[in-house]
Structures are given as structure tokens and as C-alpha cells.
Motif scaffolding. Sequence first.
Motif, PDB file in Angstrom:
ATOM      1  N   ARG A 114      35.803  -1.061 -14.249  1.00 37.83           N
ATOM      2  CA  ARG A 114      36.607  -2.182 -13.771  1.00 37.83           C
ATOM      3  C   ARG A 114      37.543  -2.642 -14.888  1.00 37.83           C
ATOM      4  N   ASN A 115      38.822  -2.786 -14.563  1.00 36.71           N
ATOM      5  CA  ASN A 115      39.832  -3.123 -15.562  1.00 36.71           C
ATOM      6  C   ASN A 115      40.923  -3.949 -14.899  1.00 36.71           C
ATOM      7  N   SER A 116      40.894  -5.256 -15.152  1.00 38.04           N
ATOM      8  CA  SER A 116      41.870  -6.135 -14.512  1.00 38.04           C
ATOM      9  C   SER A 116      43.288  -5.830 -14.982  1.00 38.04           C
ATOM     10  N   GLY A 117      43.444  -5.330 -16.202  1.00 33.84           N
ATOM     11  CA  GLY A 117      44.770  -5.009 -16.724  1.00 33.84           C
ATOM     12  C   GLY A 117      45.342  -3.745 -16.130  1.00 33.84           C
ATOM     13  N   ASN A 118      44.469  -2.798 -15.769  1.00 36.36           N
ATOM     14  CA  ASN A 118      44.913  -1.546 -15.174  1.00 36.36           C
ATOM     15  C   ASN A 118      43.865  -1.114 -14.157  1.00 36.36           C
ATOM     16  N   PRO A 119      43.860  -1.744 -12.971  1.00 36.18           N
ATOM     17  CA  PRO A 119      42.814  -1.453 -11.978  1.00 36.18           C
ATOM     18  C   PRO A 119      42.779   0.033 -11.619  1.00 36.18           C
ATOM     19  N   PRO A 120      41.613   0.661 -11.667  1.00 32.63           N
ATOM     20  CA  PRO A 120      41.519   2.090 -11.347  1.00 32.63           C
ATOM     21  C   PRO A 120      41.585   2.342  -9.847  1.00 32.63           C
ATOM     22  N   THR A 121      42.057   3.523  -9.491  1.00 31.72           N
ATOM     23  CA  THR A 121      42.032   3.930  -8.086  1.00 31.72           C
ATOM     24  C   THR A 121      40.595   4.124  -7.621  1.00 31.72           C
ATOM     25  N   VAL A 122      39.794   4.760  -8.493  1.00 28.61           N
ATOM     26  CA  VAL A 122      38.376   4.962  -8.219  1.00 28.61           C
ATOM     27  C   VAL A 122      37.590   4.303  -9.343  1.00 28.61           C
ATOM     28  N   GLU A 123      36.726   3.372  -8.977  1.00 29.38           N
ATOM     29  CA  GLU A 123      36.002   2.586  -9.990  1.00 29.38           C
ATOM     30  C   GLU A 123      34.553   3.017 -10.078  1.00 29.38           C
ATOM     31  N   PHE A 124      34.136   3.378 -11.295  1.00 28.21           N
ATOM     32  CA  PHE A 124      32.736   3.644 -11.597  1.00 28.21           C
ATOM     33  C   PHE A 124      32.353   2.774 -12.783  1.00 28.21           C
ATOM     34  N   ASN A 125      31.186   2.151 -12.738  1.00 23.42           N
ATOM     35  CA  ASN A 125      30.771   1.254 -13.815  1.00 23.42           C
ATOM     36  C   ASN A 125      29.442   1.662 -14.441  1.00 23.42           C
ATOM     37  N   GLY A 126      29.052   2.922 -14.231  1.00 22.50           N
ATOM     38  CA  GLY A 126      27.768   3.385 -14.736  1.00 22.50           C
ATOM     39  C   GLY A 126      27.820   3.825 -16.191  1.00 22.50           C
ATOM     40  N   MET A 127      26.697   4.381 -16.643  1.00 27.16           N
ATOM     41  CA  MET A 127      26.528   4.792 -18.019  1.00 27.16           C
ATOM     42  C   MET A 127      27.537   5.867 -18.412  1.00 27.16           C
ATOM     43  N   GLY A 128      28.178   5.673 -19.548  1.00 28.21           N
ATOM     44  CA  GLY A 128      29.096   6.663 -20.087  1.00 28.21           C
ATOM     45  C   GLY A 128      30.506   6.561 -19.541  1.00 28.21           C
ATOM     46  N   ILE A 129      30.751   5.634 -18.612  1.00 28.58           N
ATOM     47  CA  ILE A 129      32.100   5.441 -18.072  1.00 28.58           C
ATOM     48  C   ILE A 129      32.797   4.346 -18.874  1.00 28.58           C
ATOM     49  N   ILE A 130      34.029   4.589 -19.272  1.00 24.15           N
ATOM     50  CA  ILE A 130      34.799   3.602 -20.030  1.00 24.15           C
ATOM     51  C   ILE A 130      36.031   3.199 -19.216  1.00 24.15           C
ATOM     52  N   LYS A 131      36.687   2.145 -19.659  1.00 21.83           N
ATOM     53  CA  LYS A 131      37.951   1.765 -19.036  1.00 21.83           C
ATOM     54  C   LYS A 131      38.977   2.877 -19.269  1.00 21.83           C
ATOM     55  N   ASP A 132      39.805   3.121 -18.248  1.00 22.16           N
ATOM     56  CA  ASP A 132      40.801   4.195 -18.344  1.00 22.16           C
ATOM     57  C   ASP A 132      40.119   5.488 -18.785  1.00 22.16           C
TER      58      ASP A 132
END
Length: 503
Positions: A77-95
Motif C-alpha cells: 500500500r502506497n498513498s503516494g503511488n497507489p499500486p495496480t495490484v496491492e500485496f502487503n505480505g512478507m517480503g513485499i515492499i512499496k513499488d
Amino acid sequence: MNEELRKEIAALVQTGEERNQKAEMIENQWKNTFMGVADQQSCFVREPHLVNLNEDERLSETLVYPFAEGTHWIGRRNSGNPPTVEFNGMGIIKDHCQLEYVGDEVFLIPYGNSRTHVNGKKIKKRTQIVHRDRVWLGDNYAFRFVFPGHESAGGGTAGDDPNYEMAAEELMAATSMHVTTDNGRGGLSRLDHKITEALKRMQQAVTIVNDLERTDISFEAKVCKGRFADEPSVYVLVSFQDGSEYLWPWAKFNTRLVDMIKLWQEAQNCEAEGKPMPEIAAEADPFVDNEHQLVGEADIWLQSLANMIEITADISVLNPFGRIEGKLNIAIFPLDANGNPGPWEEDDPLDPFVDEPEELLNNKIRFQVRINSLQWDTTSAARIYTDVFVRYTFGVQDEWDTLPWISTKETNSHSTSIGFSFNKEHDLFMTEDALSHLLRGRITFQVWAKVSQSKNKLTLRPSTRGMLAVKKQELRCLEHALHQRKTVCDCPHCHSDVSWKEA
């Protein structure tokens, strides 16, 4: 009463436009919850898409992520650059990465040091993906890439699509983390599934310590077969730069991993809110283990006792992987009918010595076990142990299975030599099985201790990203305050002698 009924009916009656608005609101809520997920099966999607893979076949291919032509961000999740597909699990970073769909080609572009794998290999630059490629994002997100109309580029045959097992095996083969076995005792082939899971979960732990900037911690999976186990087991060796180590059974590592994930999530939340991560107390730190560890085991064989001859020995304490941790001074004394350990004069009728072990059959013998001292190996000086105790058991044959472990008292000595002054008497009725155990069996001694925290005070440091987020938030607050002050001083209603100066 009629008035209240009319109000309830009116509240239930909605116009077509109101119903459509409510349906649209619910649909948008679902889209926000499952960002990027299509509401149809893979076979009906005509755009290139990712299909989820899961260890549980019932959950595989249940989520489809289609991509229209263009460039799409994938990540947290990134309010500055919202992703098309959002994953917030382990090992996932912004962009985390970009998926680029141009013409008849699709590319995956990793950013930063994101964990982005294609067919088991980590990619570091713009990489083309084709039909049937396996894609891993972070630690837990596995996909198969599907490109309708371009199936020939990926080879294979219809109905033979790659599954989760194939994707996991590719990732395991390419991982830098390794598994070692114990002296080639075998059994590894029966542990393939456990080893795959171990590597996956250990990678989660590595991701956590890296995100928390705990680079002083490393993990290594080991496979060994304990002397009281029928099958080899997976252990995790947790090592610190100061030389201290924990050896965690697989179940214990999994329990600790749950606590690590909770700590990581707390750190992620603090970073997202621009708050510093609070210091973690040692008792709440998942990397600190205040429980007793099995340091090693030592055996003393009982053949001499079958003739009622005393046994005195310095026996090596071997850790589960064969390294000598120290030596135990052990003595076993046969006792006479009065419970005395001797010595006896020649031809003393109380002397329990027998020429042939069979003379002991159908009689009760008495003996005393003494645990005198433990001498640590000097090469293990970097690992400081406290609360040391020794326990022993007689063996694993027939009725011997039911014999409990017998323990010394704990000692807090930090010396390289520890005295126990432990002795205990035992009575044993000599059946054929008991005699067989004396002739061929052993007593197993185990050394247990806690790893001293004196050199290993573990406190969580805020991550660099977290500290930067805090500093940025402080800077925004300061700029806002300065802006308000300047606005007040520039007000046309203020007196002309009021001025604003930069701090």
C-alpha cells in the motif's frame, strides 16, 4: 402504531437509482479489498494475467490478476503511488516491481532490492516473461503467468501447467540458504517436503531480520537424527556475530517465527505512520531465547556393570552435530547388600563382583551413579552458558522405555569447570532384558543450559527507513508551523512593524 409502520416501509423502499448506487458502492468496496483481482476464472480472461499458486491445491488458481496494455505497479500500500495490484505480505515492499505490457510482450521490472523471482531465479533488471513462467513476489506469493494467444512461447502441453510444487522446488534449488545433514546418516529423501518448507520459512526470518536491520543474526537449517528418534528431524541453528548460538527444533522455530512476524508487522505499521519503533524488552524479543538448550549428549557403556565392576570415565559431550562441547566426569559404583560402594577385601562375602553376568539373573542389583564435574571445551569459550544441569536415562529397550530422566540441580557457575557432586542409588531386578541391556546398552547423559545474554543484549533498532519517515514527518510539521507563522506575519491587518525571520 400506523405512523411507525409507514416510516419503516418508507425506509425499505428505494428507487432504482438508489439501489444502483448502493450496488456500485459495494462493488467498489470489494475492488478495494481485492485490488487487481478479476471476478472470473483464468480461462475466461483474454488479457495477460497472473494466476495464484498455493501449496493446497484447492486454493490454487482461485485468484486471477489481469493486466491491460500499459505499465502497472505491484507492491505494498502506497498513498503516494497507489499500486495496480496491492500485496502487503512478507517480503513485499512499496513499488516492489512493475509489469509492463507492450504489444505482444510482457516484462517484469524489479525495483530496489525486491525479492522478485522468475522460474526460481532472482531478477535484477527488466526481464521478459512468457506463458507458463513461474513468478515469486516476496516470500509467499507464487504465480503462474498466463498469456492467452501466446501459449506456444512457453512450450509445454495443455493440461500440463506448472504447479506450486514445481515453483517451490525451483526456488529452493536457486536459494543461497543451505541444509546440512548429520554425518551422512541418511533419511534426507523422506524430508524433501519439510526441507522445502524450512527454506521457505527461514527466508521469511531472513527477510524480517533484514527489514529490522538485525544483520548480526543468521539462520541455517540442519537435518539430524536424534538417538531417541525414529526419523531425521529439521532443526534451525540461529547464530549471532558474538559467537552465541541457539539450536531450535522445528516446532520451536515455527513458534518463534510467528512472534517475529508480529514484530515485523508492528515495525511496518510504525514506519507507515511515521513513528519510531519502541525498544523491545528482552523477554518480548523473539530472537532472545531464555529457555534451556540441549548443549550435547554423552554415553557411558554398561558392560563392566554386568560384572559389578565400577566404571569411571571422562566422556565427551557431543552436540547434535558431532562437535565436542566438553567432558563429563562420571562414575558408576556397584553397591553391596548394605548399600556400600566398597572397596572390599579379597574374598569379602559382601563384594558384589561376579565372574559371569548370568549369575545376576533373577536377583536385584544396586549401584550408584555419580556426576562429578563438567569441563567445558576451551574452543567453545565464545558461547557462555548459565543454569547448567545434567540429566540421564538408562536406555530405550522394552521396560527401560518407562524410566524417567533423572536430573542434577542447576548451577549458575560461569567457570569453564563446573562441579555437581551428584549421586543417586538405583535398584534393578535382573531379567534377561535387563541383563542384555547391561551387556550391550548404555546410559545417556544430556547437558542442558541457557545461553548467557551478557554478550547478547538484543534490542530492536528502528530501521533506517523508519527513522527517515519519522524525520520527514518532523520536517513537514516544522514547515507547516513556519508557514503558519509567515502567513500570520504577512497578514494585511497586522501592523507594519511585525516581521518574520527565518530560524
